[in-house]
Design a protein around this motif. Structure first.
Motif, PDB file in Angstrom:
ATOM      1  N   THR A 107      15.973  33.657  16.970  1.00 40.21           N
ATOM      2  CA  THR A 107      16.370  32.442  17.943  1.00 40.21           C
ATOM      3  C   THR A 107      17.721  32.257  17.610  1.00 40.21           C
ATOM      4  O   THR A 107      18.417  31.871  18.818  1.00 40.21           O
TER       5      THR A 107
ATOM      6  N   ASP B 296       8.277  30.700  21.953  1.00 39.32           N
ATOM      7  CA  ASP B 296       7.322  30.830  20.662  1.00 39.32           C
ATOM      8  C   ASP B 296       7.224  29.563  20.428  1.00 39.32           C
ATOM      9  O   ASP B 296       7.713  28.320  20.600  1.00 39.32           O
TER      10      ASP B 296
ATOM     11  N   SER C 204      11.622  26.538  18.259  1.00 36.96           N
ATOM     12  CA  SER C 204      12.906  26.654  17.394  1.00 36.96           C
ATOM     13  C   SER C 204      14.127  26.878  18.427  1.00 36.96           C
ATOM     14  O   SER C 204      15.110  26.181  18.202  1.00 36.96           O
TER      15      SER C 204
ATOM     16  N   ASP D 169      13.279  34.458  24.051  1.00 34.09           N
ATOM     17  CA  ASP D 169      13.209  34.147  22.444  1.00 34.09           C
ATOM     18  C   ASP D 169      11.555  34.512  22.035  1.00 34.09           C
ATOM     19  O   ASP D 169      10.880  33.486  22.321  1.00 34.09           O
TER      20      ASP D 169
HETATM   21 MG   LIG Z   1      12.529  32.023  16.227  1.00 32.36          MG
END
Ligand SMILES: [Mg+2]
Ligand SMILES: Nc1ncnc2c1ncn2[C@@H]1O[C@H](COP(=O)(O)OP(=O)(O)OP(=O)(O)O)[C@@H](O)[C@H]1O
Length: 268
Positions: free
Chosen positions: A17, A40, A44, A125
């Motif tokens: 991230t 994700d 995050s 990500d």
């Molecule tokens: Mg991450």
């Protein structure tokens, strides 16, 4: 055509991230227009860009699950040249829902093919697994950036990731290439230095010449919803990310074919 780059490593906490945010903001500072996809369920990336995951009316999940929802419908503009497809915990459900559909591996790719965009880069990500979401990201991408931990124990996991990349290349996406293996959280220890040397010995020029040192401010930046480039632009970590971004933007390091990886993979 945008360059689509998956940021992947199934090991948790290796800096996926952080890499996505800093390369994304870094590219925008170089005048590129960037789409960041949070893939994700932890969200995050969304939080790391200063967006409250509880405030979202539509997320990556909605665009993934519903054919009628175009990806740009969920976009949030987070900086002048950066938009985000945000994620929340609902994305965890997509793993199961997608797995039940035919051709599930191609879902994200189909969304990107129909996306009308002027963006130069799309960064994805990936989550901490080699499951449905990561495979979707690898099928949709042209390139993978692999943030890697400088630890001997982490090498086995890296080998698993490279095997998955090879599998995706063979079955779905022959164009997929590894842009670079990127040590982005390197502590000042003898073990880390030796592990980095070993990684370079095995993977050669695939490993980035530029590494990002472990610094508390990089973690502080993420918590405060910023990249280190914005949080502490003069720091050595910010400078490292700037140089890495420049290399990626130029594509000057060359991008490596899967075939060349196989021998290295066996030795990992
Ligand atoms: Mg991450
Ligand atoms: N260079 C660095 N120096 C210090 N801390 C760092 C550095 N890079 C990342 N971190 C911190 O390490 C933690 C893990 O980083 P990050 O969330 O980017 O990894 P990740 O691979 O995305 O994790 P996850 O698997 O949970 O998605 C975070 O707290 C982050 O702030």
């Amino acid at each position: 055509m945008a360059r689509v780059i998956a940021i992947a490593n199934q090991k948790g906490g290796v800096g996926k991230t952080t890499t996505t945010i800093n390369i994304g903001i870094g590219l925008s500072e170089r005048g590129r227009s960037v789409i960041l996809i949070d893939f994700d369920p932890q969200g995050s990336l969304t939080q790391g860009l200063g967006v409250d995951p509880d405030s979202l009316s539509a997320t990556t999940y909605d665009a993934l699950i519903d054919d009628e929802t175009p990806l740009d419908w969920v976009f949030l503009r987070v900086r002048s040249k950066v938009v985000l497809a945000p994620a929340g915990i609902d994305l965890a459900g997509a793993e199961f829902e997608l797995a039940a559909t035919a051709d599930w591996q191609q879902t994200l790719r189909r969304r990107l093919v129909t996306l009308k965009t002027e963006a130069d880069f799309i960064l994805i990500d990936c989550p901490t697994s080699l499951g449905v979401l990561t495979v979707n990201a690898l099928v949709a991408a042209n390139e993978v950036v692999v943030p890697a931990e400088c630890s001997f124990l982490a090498f086995r996991g890296l080998s698993g990731l490279l095997a998955t990349i090879k599998g995706v290349q063979a079955r779905f996406n022959p164009r997929l290439k590894i842009t670079t293996i990127l040590p982005v959280k390197v502590p000042r220890t003898v073990h880390a230095r030796e592990a980095l040397e070993e990684l370079r010995r095995i993977c050669g020029p695939l490993v980035s010449d530029i590494i990002v040192p472990q610094r508390v401010k990089v973690a502080d930046a993420l918590i405060s919803g910023k990249s280190i480039l914005e949080f502490d632009p003069r720091s050595d970590a910010a400078e490292a990310f700037r140089r890495i971004t420049e290399v990626i933007d130029h594509g000057e390091k060359g991008i490596y074919e899967g075939a060349r990886l196989r021998g290295r993979l066996r030795r990992l």
